[in-house]
Design an enzyme around this catalytic site. Structure first.
Site, mmCIF file in Angstrom:
data_model
loop_
_atom_site.group_PDB
_atom_site.id
_atom_site.type_symbol
_atom_site.label_atom_id
_atom_site.label_comp_id
_atom_site.label_asym_id
_atom_site.label_seq_id
_atom_site.Cartn_x
_atom_site.Cartn_y
_atom_site.Cartn_z
ATOM 1 N N ASP A 1 8.125 13.201 11.333
ATOM 2 C CA ASP A 1 8.442 13.367 10.491
ATOM 3 C C ASP A 1 6.571 13.782 10.124
ATOM 4 O OD1 ASP A 1 7.715 13.130 7.756
ATOM 5 O OD2 ASP A 1 7.987 11.183 7.790
ATOM 6 N N ILE B 1 1.047 -1.467 -0.316
ATOM 7 C CA ILE B 1 -0.063 0.114 -0.002
ATOM 8 C C ILE B 1 0.722 1.377 -0.111
ATOM 9 C CG2 ILE B 1 -1.999 -1.017 0.737
ATOM 10 C CD1 ILE B 1 -1.389 0.159 3.614
ATOM 11 N N ILE C 1 5.438 -0.712 3.483
ATOM 12 C CA ILE C 1 3.988 -1.270 3.801
ATOM 13 C C ILE C 1 3.233 -1.484 3.276
ATOM 14 C CG2 ILE C 1 2.223 0.199 4.836
ATOM 15 C CD1 ILE C 1 4.944 1.161 5.360
ATOM 16 N N GLN D 1 5.325 2.169 -0.248
ATOM 17 C CA GLN D 1 6.601 2.225 -0.799
ATOM 18 C C GLN D 1 7.472 3.301 -0.098
ATOM 19 O OE1 GLN D 1 7.906 0.025 -3.396
ATOM 20 N NE2 GLN D 1 10.583 -0.388 -2.578
ATOM 21 N N GLY D 2 8.268 3.681 0.707
ATOM 22 C CA GLY D 2 9.118 5.315 0.697
ATOM 23 C C GLY D 2 10.994 4.826 0.562
ATOM 24 N N ALA D 3 11.174 5.728 0.767
ATOM 25 C CA ALA D 3 12.672 5.555 1.265
ATOM 26 C C ALA D 3 13.129 4.852 1.577
ATOM 27 C CB ALA D 3 12.906 6.784 1.414
ATOM 28 N N GLU D 4 12.551 3.776 3.000
ATOM 29 C CA GLU D 4 12.940 3.164 4.442
ATOM 30 C C GLU D 4 12.328 2.589 4.267
ATOM 31 O OE1 GLU D 4 15.492 4.042 6.714
ATOM 32 O OE2 GLU D 4 15.868 5.713 5.837
ATOM 33 N N ALA D 5 11.240 1.899 4.091
ATOM 34 C CA ALA D 5 10.038 0.445 4.591
ATOM 35 C C ALA D 5 8.614 0.672 3.118
ATOM 36 C CB ALA D 5 9.683 1.120 5.446
#
Length: 192
Positions: free
Chosen positions: A112, A5, A13, A7-11
């Protein structure tokens, strides 16, 4: 069935059976041992903060430090970023300020704070504590407030001033707000 659902720089989801699975992404540009340690420590730290949350947020179900994964409850609702202008944004801003001061009184810094990291479902839920940390420093709390200001200015530019003023009013910690003024002054001097 598992569905990505976000996707970021760290993870990454994922949503599976009404649970959120947050998997920290390996960084190939970092030395493998350092990357592994960093991801494990950030996973532990985030899980610890989720367990200690004094405000509504995702409930921690399980942590898998070895695989740098956090499993938490899925919060139904809408991202405030998507609906802010269509709802009673003054009332919601007041609630954001009230919940932020509760968080800061427990020395939890979100790190954040944007309307994309807030879910609305009868009340405001803060989410994504991936950059959160524990600190009693007034400076860190003021930076959290500054982050929400920047997020409001860029995403909700038509209503940001009213929203931000309401957040500050309901937040109410004069020492933190005084430090916030200094942080913003530093920012203005850098831009000259």
């Amino acid at each position: 069935m598992t569905k990505i659902i976000a996707q970021g720089a760290e993870a990454i989801i994922e949503l599976e059976d009404n649970k959120i699975i947050k998997k920290r992404i390996k960084k190939t540009y970092r030395i493998e041992e350092i990357d592994s340690k960093l991801r494990k420590s950030r996973t532990k730290k985030e899980a610890k903060i989720l367990e200690a949350l004094p405000i509504p947020g995702p409930k921690l179900i399980r942590t898998d430090t070895k695989n740098t994964t956090i499993i938490m409850e899925y919060l139904k609702g809408q991202k405030i970023a998507d609906v802010f202008e269509k709802i009673d944004y003054i009332k919601i801003s007041k609630e954001i300020g009230e919940k932020l001061i509760i968080l800061h009184n427990k020395d939890i810094i979100h790190g954040d704070l944007t309307t994309s990291n807030m879910i609305l479902n009868n009340e405001v839920y803060f989410i994504d504590f991936g950059l959160s940390f524990i600190s009693d420093k007034i400076e860190d709390k003021a930076v959290d407030l500054h982050l929400i200001k920047q997020a409001l200015e860029s995403k909700h530019y038509k209503i940001w001033k009213d929203c931000y003023n309401e957040i500050l009013k309901s937040y109410g910690d004069k020492k933190v707000i005084k430090r916030l003024d200094k942080i913003e002054l530093r920012g203005r001097h850098k831009n000259k």
